[in-house]
Scaffold this motif. Structure first.
Motif, short mmCIF file in Angstrom:
data_model
loop_
_atom_site.label_atom_id
_atom_site.label_comp_id
_atom_site.label_asym_id
_atom_site.label_seq_id
_atom_site.Cartn_x
_atom_site.Cartn_y
_atom_site.Cartn_z
N ILE A 15 7.84 94.25 -108.95
CA ILE A 15 8.45 94.94 -107.81
C ILE A 15 8.65 93.97 -106.66
N ALA A 16 7.64 93.14 -106.41
CA ALA A 16 7.75 92.15 -105.33
C ALA A 16 8.91 91.18 -105.59
N LEU A 17 9.09 90.79 -106.84
CA LEU A 17 10.18 89.87 -107.17
C LEU A 17 11.55 90.54 -106.98
N GLN A 18 11.62 91.83 -107.24
CA GLN A 18 12.87 92.55 -107.00
C GLN A 18 13.18 92.65 -105.51
N LEU A 19 12.14 92.64 -104.68
CA LEU A 19 12.31 92.75 -103.24
C LEU A 19 12.22 91.38 -102.55
N ARG A 20 12.31 90.33 -103.32
CA ARG A 20 12.11 88.96 -102.82
C ARG A 20 12.91 88.67 -101.55
N SER A 21 14.15 89.11 -101.48
CA SER A 21 14.99 88.79 -100.33
C SER A 21 14.47 89.42 -99.03
N ARG A 22 13.64 90.46 -99.15
CA ARG A 22 13.11 91.13 -97.96
C ARG A 22 11.70 90.66 -97.58
N LEU A 23 11.11 89.80 -98.40
CA LEU A 23 9.74 89.38 -98.14
C LEU A 23 9.68 88.25 -97.13
N PRO A 25 7.90 84.77 -95.63
CA PRO A 25 7.39 83.56 -96.31
C PRO A 25 5.92 83.68 -96.72
N ALA A 26 5.10 84.27 -95.88
CA ALA A 26 3.68 84.43 -96.21
C ALA A 26 3.51 85.34 -97.44
N ASP A 27 4.36 86.35 -97.54
CA ASP A 27 4.30 87.24 -98.69
C ASP A 27 4.70 86.51 -99.96
N LEU A 28 5.69 85.63 -99.86
CA LEU A 28 6.12 84.87 -101.02
C LEU A 28 5.02 83.94 -101.51
N VAL A 29 4.24 83.40 -100.61
CA VAL A 29 3.09 82.56 -100.99
C VAL A 29 2.10 83.40 -101.78
N TYR A 30 1.85 84.63 -101.33
CA TYR A 30 0.94 85.51 -102.04
C TYR A 30 1.47 85.84 -103.44
N VAL A 31 2.76 86.15 -103.53
CA VAL A 31 3.36 86.49 -104.82
C VAL A 31 3.25 85.29 -105.77
N SER A 32 3.46 84.11 -105.25
CA SER A 32 3.34 82.91 -106.07
C SER A 32 1.92 82.73 -106.58
N SER A 33 0.94 82.94 -105.72
CA SER A 33 -0.46 82.81 -106.17
C SER A 33 -0.81 83.93 -107.15
N LEU A 34 -0.24 85.11 -106.95
CA LEU A 34 -0.45 86.21 -107.89
C LEU A 34 0.10 85.84 -109.27
N MET A 35 1.26 85.23 -109.30
CA MET A 35 1.85 84.81 -110.57
C MET A 35 0.95 83.82 -111.28
N ASP A 36 0.38 82.88 -110.55
CA ASP A 36 -0.53 81.89 -111.14
C ASP A 36 -1.77 82.57 -111.71
N SER A 37 -2.35 83.48 -110.94
CA SER A 37 -3.56 84.14 -111.42
C SER A 37 -3.27 85.05 -112.62
N LEU A 38 -2.09 85.68 -112.63
CA LEU A 38 -1.72 86.51 -113.77
C LEU A 38 -1.55 85.69 -115.04
N GLU A 39 -1.02 84.49 -114.88
CA GLU A 39 -0.86 83.60 -116.04
C GLU A 39 -2.22 83.21 -116.62
N GLN A 40 -3.17 82.92 -115.74
CA GLN A 40 -4.52 82.59 -116.21
C GLN A 40 -5.17 83.79 -116.88
N GLU A 41 -5.01 84.95 -116.27
CA GLU A 41 -5.55 86.19 -116.82
C GLU A 41 -4.97 86.50 -118.19
N ARG A 42 -3.68 86.27 -118.33
CA ARG A 42 -3.00 86.58 -119.58
C ARG A 42 -3.65 85.85 -120.76
N THR A 43 -3.97 84.59 -120.56
CA THR A 43 -4.59 83.83 -121.65
C THR A 43 -5.99 84.35 -121.95
N GLN A 44 -6.70 84.81 -120.93
CA GLN A 44 -8.05 85.35 -121.14
C GLN A 44 -8.02 86.70 -121.85
#
Length: 131
Positions: A15-23, A25-44
């Motif tokens: 949802i955040a990626l779909q709304l990217r144009s309205r976010l 910069p601080a929100d985009l940093v959070y979304v980026s860190s969320l993506m990283d943590s989700l990738e780590q979680e996925r492997t676990q």
């Protein structure tokens, strides 16, 4: 359940990626860190994903949550009264459970459109959470 929490965060990230144009910069940093943590979680979570399809686990969780809200609900109390304990203590918890159930059911849309029975359950839960 960790697998449910993971896919709810994936849903929120989408949802955040779909709304990217309205976010901001601080929100985009959070979304980026969320993506990283989700990738780590996925492997676990690979072992859990292999044992049972995540969609089924999330569906079972949502239905359980909806059933718990329904069993704790008192629909006959249509006019809240502060003198009733249920109105002050339990009703907000029931509303939160209904709302959570509607959100979890909505997250199933990341896999496929909701089945008619689940869409009806979601609509009912959402409506009841607002009453």
């Amino acid at each position: 359940k960790p697998i449910v929490a993971h896919y709810l965060r994936v849903f929120a990230m989408n949802i955040a990626l779909q709304l990217r144009s309205r976010l901001r910069p601080a929100d985009l940093v959070y979304v980026s860190s969320l993506m990283d943590s989700l990738e780590q979680e996925r492997t676990q979570l690979e072992a859990q994903r292999a044992a049972k399809h995540p969609q089924e686990t999330i569906r079972e969780f949502a239905i359980d949550l909806s059933n718990r809200a329904r069993s704790a609900d008192k629909p006959e109390v249509s006019i809240p009264n502060p003198s009733q304990r249920w109105t002050i203590v339990d009703a907000p918890k029931v509303a939160q459970a209904y709302h959570a159930s509607a959100v979890v059911l909505d997250s199933l849309r990341q896999f496929a459109p909701l089945a008619p029975d689940l869409a009806q359950r979601q609509q009912s839960a959402h409506k009841r959470s607002q009453q």
